[in-house]
Design a protein around this motif. Structure first.
Motif, PDB file in Angstrom:
ATOM      1  N   ALA A   1      -4.774  81.175 -27.722  1.00  0.00           N
ATOM      2  CA  ALA A   1      -6.013  80.887 -28.451  1.00  0.00           C
ATOM      3  C   ALA A   1      -5.711  80.313 -29.831  1.00  0.00           C
ATOM      4  N   VAL A   2      -4.754  80.912 -30.527  1.00  0.00           N
ATOM      5  CA  VAL A   2      -4.385  80.413 -31.852  1.00  0.00           C
ATOM      6  C   VAL A   2      -3.848  78.988 -31.750  1.00  0.00           C
ATOM      7  N   GLY A   3      -2.983  78.735 -30.763  1.00  0.00           N
ATOM      8  CA  GLY A   3      -2.416  77.402 -30.623  1.00  0.00           C
ATOM      9  C   GLY A   3      -3.448  76.350 -30.252  1.00  0.00           C
ATOM     10  N   VAL A   4      -4.384  76.695 -29.376  1.00  0.00           N
ATOM     11  CA  VAL A   4      -5.430  75.744 -29.007  1.00  0.00           C
ATOM     12  C   VAL A   4      -6.250  75.373 -30.232  1.00  0.00           C
ATOM     13  N   HIS A   5      -6.666  76.359 -31.000  1.00  0.00           N
ATOM     14  CA  HIS A   5      -7.444  76.067 -32.202  1.00  0.00           C
ATOM     15  C   HIS A   5      -6.617  75.320 -33.238  1.00  0.00           C
ATOM     16  N   ALA A   6      -5.435  75.854 -33.546  1.00  0.00           N
ATOM     17  CA  ALA A   6      -4.653  75.357 -34.686  1.00  0.00           C
ATOM     18  C   ALA A   6      -3.990  74.019 -34.419  1.00  0.00           C
ATOM     19  N   VAL A   7      -3.785  73.663 -33.156  1.00  0.00           N
ATOM     20  CA  VAL A   7      -3.078  72.422 -32.839  1.00  0.00           C
ATOM     21  C   VAL A   7      -3.929  71.500 -31.974  1.00  0.00           C
ATOM     22  N   LEU A   8      -4.285  71.951 -30.766  1.00  0.00           N
ATOM     23  CA  LEU A   8      -4.972  71.050 -29.841  1.00  0.00           C
ATOM     24  C   LEU A   8      -6.333  70.605 -30.362  1.00  0.00           C
ATOM     25  N   ALA A   9      -7.013  71.472 -31.113  1.00  0.00           N
ATOM     26  CA  ALA A   9      -8.340  71.117 -31.611  1.00  0.00           C
ATOM     27  C   ALA A   9      -8.298  70.422 -32.969  1.00  0.00           C
TER      28      ALA A   9
ATOM     29  N   ARG B   1     -15.401  61.151 -42.325  1.00  0.00           N
ATOM     30  CA  ARG B   1     -16.498  62.124 -42.268  1.00  0.00           C
ATOM     31  C   ARG B   1     -16.116  63.302 -41.382  1.00  0.00           C
ATOM     32  N   GLN B   2     -15.555  63.041 -40.215  1.00  0.00           N
ATOM     33  CA  GLN B   2     -15.155  64.121 -39.319  1.00  0.00           C
ATOM     34  C   GLN B   2     -14.047  64.976 -39.916  1.00  0.00           C
ATOM     35  N   ARG B   3     -13.050  64.334 -40.482  1.00  0.00           N
ATOM     36  CA  ARG B   3     -11.926  65.072 -41.061  1.00  0.00           C
ATOM     37  C   ARG B   3     -12.391  65.983 -42.190  1.00  0.00           C
ATOM     38  N   GLU B   4     -13.236  65.475 -43.050  1.00  0.00           N
ATOM     39  CA  GLU B   4     -13.680  66.261 -44.202  1.00  0.00           C
ATOM     40  C   GLU B   4     -14.669  67.347 -43.804  1.00  0.00           C
ATOM     41  N   ARG B   5     -15.398  67.126 -42.731  1.00  0.00           N
ATOM     42  CA  ARG B   5     -16.369  68.137 -42.293  1.00  0.00           C
ATOM     43  C   ARG B   5     -15.697  69.285 -41.563  1.00  0.00           C
ATOM     44  N   TYR B   6     -14.797  68.962 -40.636  1.00  0.00           N
ATOM     45  CA  TYR B   6     -14.257  69.986 -39.748  1.00  0.00           C
ATOM     46  C   TYR B   6     -12.952  70.624 -40.236  1.00  0.00           C
ATOM     47  N   LEU B   7     -12.003  69.833 -40.677  1.00  0.00           N
ATOM     48  CA  LEU B   7     -10.654  70.348 -40.869  1.00  0.00           C
ATOM     49  C   LEU B   7     -10.532  71.442 -41.938  1.00  0.00           C
ATOM     50  N   PRO B   8     -11.190  71.338 -43.097  1.00  0.00           N
ATOM     51  CA  PRO B   8     -11.056  72.445 -44.057  1.00  0.00           C
ATOM     52  C   PRO B   8     -11.569  73.774 -43.508  1.00  0.00           C
ATOM     53  N   ARG B   9     -12.669  73.749 -42.795  1.00  0.00           N
ATOM     54  CA  ARG B   9     -13.229  74.988 -42.246  1.00  0.00           C
ATOM     55  C   ARG B   9     -12.398  75.502 -41.077  1.00  0.00           C
ATOM     56  N   MET B  10     -11.791  74.604 -40.320  1.00  0.00           N
ATOM     57  CA  MET B  10     -10.910  75.034 -39.245  1.00  0.00           C
ATOM     58  C   MET B  10      -9.637  75.655 -39.820  1.00  0.00           C
ATOM     59  N   ALA B  11      -9.083  75.041 -40.858  1.00  0.00           N
ATOM     60  CA  ALA B  11      -7.856  75.561 -41.467  1.00  0.00           C
ATOM     61  C   ALA B  11      -8.087  76.932 -42.081  1.00  0.00           C
ATOM     62  N   ALA B  12      -9.291  77.178 -42.569  1.00  0.00           N
ATOM     63  CA  ALA B  12      -9.618  78.481 -43.149  1.00  0.00           C
ATOM     64  C   ALA B  12      -9.923  79.525 -42.082  1.00  0.00           C
ATOM     65  N   GLY B  13     -10.078  79.090 -40.835  1.00  0.00           N
ATOM     66  CA  GLY B  13     -10.436  80.019 -39.771  1.00  0.00           C
ATOM     67  C   GLY B  13     -11.919  80.300 -39.689  1.00  0.00           C
ATOM     68  N   ASP B  14     -12.724  79.580 -40.459  1.00  0.00           N
ATOM     69  CA  ASP B  14     -14.167  79.809 -40.442  1.00  0.00           C
ATOM     70  C   ASP B  14     -14.829  79.191 -39.214  1.00  0.00           C
ATOM     71  N   TRP B  15     -14.350  78.012 -38.824  1.00  0.00           N
ATOM     72  CA  TRP B  15     -14.850  77.342 -37.636  1.00  0.00           C
ATOM     73  C   TRP B  15     -13.719  77.247 -36.629  1.00  0.00           C
ATOM     74  N   MET B  16     -13.965  77.687 -35.399  1.00  0.00           N
ATOM     75  CA  MET B  16     -12.970  77.546 -34.344  1.00  0.00           C
ATOM     76  C   MET B  16     -13.304  76.345 -33.475  1.00  0.00           C
TER      77      MET B  16
END
Length: 389
Positions: free
Chosen positions: A96-104, A115-130
């Motif tokens: 699960a960690v690898g799918v979120h942290a790498v594949l997604a 727009r996509q990078r700035e919207r999704y990646l900071p929240r994904m890196a923080a673990g707020d959005w999976m």
């Protein structure tokens, strides 16, 4: 297109692996057997693993630092995942960690719009959005597209997506999904869809293996996808996102299993020292020593193949499909052999033990069949040797 992963290695891999191992052993290992038995995902546990302030930040190691991630290299990220696998002794959690942290995250980094990078990646890196990905869609052309994309009515614009996907890792807890859909002309396009998109339904449904990974089935019913939801170019998934997803899956989904192999080998060494056969320690027997030697050798060979493939990401591209597929195939076979070898030395399992060898045997069978299994991996390797791909 951005480089798919981080900068080159700088020799800190052992330190990163140890940090991940220590954190996982402290926060995940004590509850691994119980969570596996209950098929339970623990969001608080994931949040602790993701927190870069108190640990290695396992949610976004390949996300650039400018976007809140770790900015690590591929080899460093493999070291983190190996440490997670060894410390947690929980293949489902590690998947699960690898799918979120790498594949997604990496396809968003490589092909996402600003727009996509700035919207999704900071929240994904923080673990707020999976993020979630179906393991069916990491096989590229080897798996027939299960989703279709049709142009939306002119007034709405964009696309309408329909179909179903199973084996969606992280699906029930995901904020968004990376999906690939086929057009009538045979082209395929990747999309990023938020969970609250109309017509999107996710239900809990998954295999018996990897019980601590949250599995889901994704159903799209004329689901609207705006033009800004396209990842990469329209019709370009077959040469953009799909090959990258396959290489990411073959390499990074294998990395935690190196840690599991290390844990199984350590258990086998302890069992050989402690068990007695005909009044003598099992470790005194030649058969036990040969088995231990085989376990250690298989780890070293699997690790070398995997790190070679990961290093090709760090060289500015991605591994050849031959190298990535060979690494995945060898790790799967090494895992099967190590699990069987460890079981032969373990003796009867205590009722209250963590039973890693049993969980690893069950989950290894599943792992060997994902990523396309041998029916995909071996032809990929053969085609590369023949100069056909």
């Amino acid at each position: 297109m951005h480089s798919p992963v981080g900068a080159g290695a700088d020799g800190v891999e052992p330190m990163l692996a140890e940090r991940a191992r220590e954190l996982a052993a402290r926060v995940a290992r004590p509850t691994a057997a119980g969570r596996d038995r209950d098929r339970r995902w623990d969001p608080a546990l994931f949040a602790e693993l993701a927190d870069a302030r108190t640990g290695p930040g396992l949610a976004g190691p390949l996300v650039p630092r400018a976007l809140g991630g770790g900015g690590l290299s591929a080899t460093q990220t493999c070291a983190l995942l190996e440490g997670l696998g060894e410390g947690a002794r929980d293949p489902g959690l590690a998947l699960a960690v690898g799918v979120h942290a790498v594949l997604a995250t990496v396809p968003l980094r490589a092909f996402g719009s600003p727009r996509q990078r700035e919207r999704y990646l900071p929240r994904m890196a923080a673990g707020d959005w999976m993020g979630a990905v179906s393991l069916r869609q990491t096989q590229g052309a080897a798996h027939a597209p299960a989703l279709t994309a049709r142009p939306a009515p002119a007034a709405a614009g964009g696309w309408q997506l329909s179909g179903e996907l199973d084996l969606v890792a992280c699906g029930p807890v995901a904020h968004h999904f990376l999906v690939i859909a086929a057009h009538e002309d045979g082209g395929r396009t990747a999309f990023v869809l938020d969970r609250d998109t109309p017509g999107l339904l996710i239900t809990e449904d998954g295999p018996a293996a990897m019980a601590t990974c949250p599995w889901g089935r994704l159903v799209l019913d004329a689901c609207p996808a705006a033009d800004h939801a396209v990842l990469g170019t329209v019709g370009g998934a077959a040469t953009e996102v799909e090959p990258l997803l396959a290489a990411l899956d073959w390499v990074f989904s294998s990395a935690p299993w190196l840690g599991v192999i290390r844990a199984l080998t350590r258990d086998a060494v302890d069992d050989a020292r402690e068990r007695r056969l005909f009044g003598r320690p099992l470790a005194h027997g030649q058969s036990a020593r040969f088995t231990l030697a085989d376990l250690g050798t298989r780890y070293e060979l699997a690790s070398g193949l995997l790190l070679r493939a990961a290093g090709q990401f760090d060289a500015g591209g991605r591994p050849s499909h031959q190298d990535a597929a060979a690494a995945r195939l060898f790790v799967a076979r090494a895992l099967r052999a190590v699990t069987e070898g460890a079981a032969s030395l373990s003796g009867p399992l205590a009722p209250a033990g963590d039973h890693l060898v049993e969980r690893a045997h069950r989950d290894a069978l599943f792992f060997a069949g994902t990523g396309g299994g041998t029916e995909v991996l071996r032809p990929v390797i053969a085609a590369s040797l023949l100069g056909l791909g």
